[in-house]
Design a protein around this motif. Structure first.
Motif, PDB file in Angstrom:
ATOM      1  N   UNK A   1       2.326   5.759 -10.897  1.00  0.00           N
ATOM      2  CA  UNK A   1       3.092   5.147 -11.978  1.00  0.00           C
ATOM      3  C   UNK A   1       4.375   4.588 -11.390  1.00  0.00           C
ATOM      4  N   UNK A   2       4.665   3.330 -11.660  1.00  0.00           N
ATOM      5  CA  UNK A   2       5.884   2.719 -11.139  1.00  0.00           C
ATOM      6  C   UNK A   2       7.109   3.386 -11.752  1.00  0.00           C
ATOM      7  N   UNK A   3       8.162   3.479 -10.968  1.00  0.00           N
ATOM      8  CA  UNK A   3       9.396   4.075 -11.456  1.00  0.00           C
ATOM      9  C   UNK A   3       9.930   3.229 -12.614  1.00  0.00           C
ATOM     10  N   UNK A   4      10.259   3.848 -13.752  1.00  0.00           N
ATOM     11  CA  UNK A   4      10.678   3.085 -14.935  1.00  0.00           C
ATOM     12  C   UNK A   4      12.128   2.623 -14.858  1.00  0.00           C
TER      13      UNK A   4
ATOM     14  N   UNK B   1       0.848  -1.183   0.000  1.00  0.00           N
ATOM     15  CA  UNK B   1       0.000   0.000   0.000  1.00  0.00           C
ATOM     16  C   UNK B   1       0.891   1.243   0.000  1.00  0.00           C
ATOM     17  N   UNK B   2       1.183   1.739  -1.189  1.00  0.00           N
ATOM     18  CA  UNK B   2       1.995   2.941  -1.329  1.00  0.00           C
ATOM     19  C   UNK B   2       1.191   3.991  -2.086  1.00  0.00           C
ATOM     20  N   UNK B   3       1.667   5.211  -2.043  1.00  0.00           N
ATOM     21  CA  UNK B   3       1.017   6.323  -2.737  1.00  0.00           C
ATOM     22  C   UNK B   3       1.989   6.886  -3.760  1.00  0.00           C
ATOM     23  N   UNK B   4       1.490   7.670  -4.723  1.00  0.00           N
ATOM     24  CA  UNK B   4       2.396   8.257  -5.714  1.00  0.00           C
ATOM     25  C   UNK B   4       3.539   9.012  -5.038  1.00  0.00           C
TER      26      UNK B   4
ATOM     27  N   UNK C   1      -6.129   7.838 -14.259  1.00  0.00           N
ATOM     28  CA  UNK C   1      -5.646   9.179 -13.921  1.00  0.00           C
ATOM     29  C   UNK C   1      -4.254   9.382 -14.495  1.00  0.00           C
ATOM     30  N   UNK C   2      -4.050  10.518 -15.098  1.00  0.00           N
ATOM     31  CA  UNK C   2      -2.718  10.869 -15.553  1.00  0.00           C
ATOM     32  C   UNK C   2      -1.807  11.108 -14.349  1.00  0.00           C
TER      33      UNK C   2
END
Length: 729
Positions: free
Chosen positions: A435-438, A349-352, A427-428
């Motif tokens: 969005x996961x770190x690329x 459970x993480x947030x942006x 959601x953008x």
């Protein structure tokens, strides 16, 4: 939701279930009629429906069946680990914006006060075990942020026993009670645990922590917390930094003695639960500061250890801890089961703005938590239990399942759709979408352990060398006790070999206590947890000599010792006590934040010299020195004579002395100290106006005594008293 709007209070009853408050213990429903679970008022809750007064019970008795069925299912499966816990509500307030390193909103806006729920726990024991087991303590924090829930699921130790989650079931099977006889409960002092540990050298560092005083905290309020794993912070520009999370208690880090812990387990196995509850109820709200170690991605490989190895910590000398906010626990749960027991934490459970790394222990835990909650809380809708609900709306296409509470409207439950106008939509990132770190990944599919994970002893050695002499002694004693409980001699010898690679002097002291020699050469291969076709040499430890020999942050001796807030002080008194002196010392200690309780031969009250009545909290029958931080013997000739003749009072003092606590006495009560075992060894020429060494204070002036006593209590313990003056108690 605007930050100016009233914030939902996690875990509290919905508006339509408000109660009429008649005092905390007398809250009653606004509608006082008994009903069934579907709202039908019950006329008779005392008798089953039967065929005649003495006839058989009838199947149609839906009231009986509902009541019994619910009772039969009131116990849910306890947690496999961390089963015994205690929780509280609170708030987190940010000191300074961290927007430069993370876009997590609750770590950007200093005006936001984020609600939290925190659960502390032991690991190995069942729900009915003692709070005082030698064990790791869980420290799990659920942040109810404006972007969803963030769970920081950690421990009071910054490292772990294993490097890869695939070994977690083995570790827990080994430390749990042995399967043939379910013995011992909540204890690592047995063959299966040490058999496993002695074959897994990667556990060496964590073993040092588990055998240290960190495994015996004085209070949940006086222990650190750690995220254990290396996480990522990602800012609005997509730049990543590694981060380690810390919780620093404002009361300092303190422990109890092992002998004391064993006695507390018998006197009050709920010691830590009670301490947390009472502190919050009395308004002494526990506080921690959130600290972070920020490591630029470019520095990932600059250390002598691997950042992704959960058996390693980042020494604060190399990367200082930046304190960025404060956690305050200010409300106890209204219902233990509904909140503390049903709280479902999840490392995923993480947030942006907060993301994961490739730590193999962390990666496995991401799967484990959801799987656990599905069976423990009955199905996929555990997130709808009030304590687990986010304070922001939930919109997705998940439906149905056991205990579904949300009533979803509309025809569409899929994405993409046109029937529901495309809602809910993605959601953008700019709109707050996660969005996961690329991270670039270019590798073959493989089962292997990085060679950078093979240094198992340098940080274990650093930890031991960082401890004060009393702390090192406690580690020796703990290992001697634990291995002394191991029946298999080969396991003991193998473990001594491991200890010799950590620190030869440590192994020698433990070997002396066990009366067996340290192996001249540890059994090879050391690591016997390797793939079947692997070369053992590829998995054996790389002997690394750390450039950092010790770290001051690792010793509890360096914790702040400038406060006696919330310390529990026992005042020993009897009829004929000098009431004025007692009240002077009591007022001074309470003004400094301590909690004072008068202990006497009998309960209710004692009669002072001036015939006034002084309330008594407990008698010697129900009180015990192990439940207090320090002891004061009040003055008054008659009171002193009574206490001197009371074997329980003398034992109370002997035991407090053995456990290295501050002890004070009015000069007129010196005869009580002289009746103790340690009192017989005091210098004969001690004056009435002296502060004795090792935390003993005697003075005829109550004000001066109080001042000296406060300074002594703030030191927590006088551990140097242990060895030369160990006494029977």
């Amino acid at each position: 939701m605007s930050k100016d709007e009233p914030q939902p209070n996690p875990g509290q009853q919905p508006e339509n279930e408000k109660t009429t408050a008649l005092g905390r213990d007398k809250e009653v429903s606004a509608n006082q009629f008994l009903t069934t679970n579907h709202g039908v008022k019950i006329n008779d809750d005392q008798n089953s429906l039967t065929a005649g007064e003495r006839g058989a019970s009838l199947l149609e008795d839906f009231i009986l069946r509902e009541k019994i069925t619910h009772f039969d299912h009131e116990r849910i499966p306890e947690r496999v680990v961390h089963a015994r816990g205690s929780g509280a509500h609170g708030v987190f307030k940010l000191y300074e914006s961290m927007a430069s390193v993370t876009r997590a909103q609750f770590l950007n806006d200093t005006e936001i006060e984020t609600p939290v729920f925190v659960r502390f726990s032991t690991v190995a024991g069942s729900r009915g075990s003692t709070d005082l087991a030698r064990d790791v303590r869980g420290f799990a924090v659920k942040f109810y942020t404006q972007e969803g829930n963030f769970d920081l699921v950690g421990n009071n130790m910054p490292v772990f026993f294993i490097q890869d989650a695939i070994k977690f079931p083995d570790l827990i099977h080994a430390v749990k009670p042995e399967p043939d006889n379910e013995i011992p409960q909540a204890a690592s002092a047995h063959d299966t645990f040490w058999d496993f540990i002695s074959l897994m050298p990667e556990s060496a560092h964590m073993v040092m922590w588990a055998m240290s005083d960190r495994a015996l905290p004085r209070s949940y309020r006086m222990m650190e917390g750690f995220g254990v794993h290396t996480f990522r912070f990602v800012n609005a520009e997509g730049v990543s930094n590694f981060v380690k999370f810390h919780w620093k208690p404002l009361l300092g880090v303190h422990a109890v003695a092992w002998d004391e812990a064993q006695k507390i387990s018998g006197k009050d196995p709920d010691f830590h639960r009670r301490d947390l509850w009472e502190a919050i109820e009395s308004g002494n709200f526990p506080e921690w500061e959130l600290g972070v170690q920020i490591i630029p991605e470019a520095d990932e490989f600059k250390f002598e250890f691997d950042l992704l190895d959960s058996t390693k910590l980042v020494p604060e000398e190399l990367v200082p801890v930046q304190r960025i906010g404060k956690l305050t626990l200010n409300r106890n749960p209204d219902n233990f089961f509904a909140e503390t027991e049903q709280a479902a934490f999840h490392i995923g459970h993480v947030v942006p703005g907060i993301d994961f790394t490739n730590d193999p222990l962390l990666q496995g835990r991401l799967f484990s938590y959801t799987d656990t909650q599905l069976i423990r809380l009955g199905g996929p809708n555990f997130h709808e239990i009030p304590i687990n609900r986010p304070i922001v709306p939930v919109h997705n296409n998940q439906r149905d399942g056991f205990m579904r509470q949300t009533i979803n409207k509309g025809r569409s439950s899929y994405n993409p759709n046109t029937i529901g106008a495309g809602y809910p939509m993605q959601a953008k990132i700019a709109e707050g979408g996660f969005a996961s770190y690329p991270e670039r990944i270019d590798a073959r599919k493989i089962r292997a352990r990085s060679k950078s994970f093979l240094d198992h002893f340098s940080q274990a050695k650093m930890f031991f060398n960082s401890q004060s002499v009393p702390e090192q002694t406690h580690i020796v004693d703990a290992l001697s006790f634990e291995l002394g409980k191991v029946q298999d001699l080969d396991i003991r010898k193998r473990m001594l070999g491991i200890l010799s690679l950590i620190e030869p002097s440590l192994a020698a002291q433990v070997a002396f206590n066990l009366r067996i020699p340290v192996p001249s050469d540890p059994a090879l291969p050391l690591n016997q947890s390797i793939p079947a076709d692997a070369d053992p040499a590829d998995y054996d430890s790389t002997m690394v000599e750390s450039s950092l020999k010790s770290s001051g942050a690792l010793s509890m001796a360096n914790t702040p010792k400038d406060s006696i807030k919330t310390r529990k002080i026992a005042f020993l008194a009897a009829d004929g006590v000098d009431g004025n002196a007692l009240k002077t010392v009591k007022s001074a200690l309470e003004a400094a934040g301590a909690v004072v309780e008068v202990i006497a031969p009998r309960q209710s009250f004692v009669i002072a010299e001036d015939d006034s009545e002084i309330p008594v909290k407990q008698s010697f029958l129900t009180a015990a020195s192990v439940l207090y931080d320090a002891v004061y013997v009040a003055g008054g000739a008659v009171s002193a004579a009574t206490l001197e003749a009371d074997a329980d009072a003398v034992h109370f003092l002997n035991e407090a002395f053995r456990h290295c606590k501050a002890i004070a006495a009015d000069a007129s009560a010196m005869q009580v100290l002289e009746a103790t075992y340690f009192g017989k060894k005091l210098p004969a020429d001690q004056s009435d106006e002296s502060v004795l060494t090792e935390g003993l204070v005697i003075n005829s002036d109550a004000s001066q005594l109080a001042e000296q006593f406060i300074k002594a209590i703030a030191q927590h313990r006088f551990w140097e008293r242990e060895r030369p003056r160990r006494i029977p108690a």
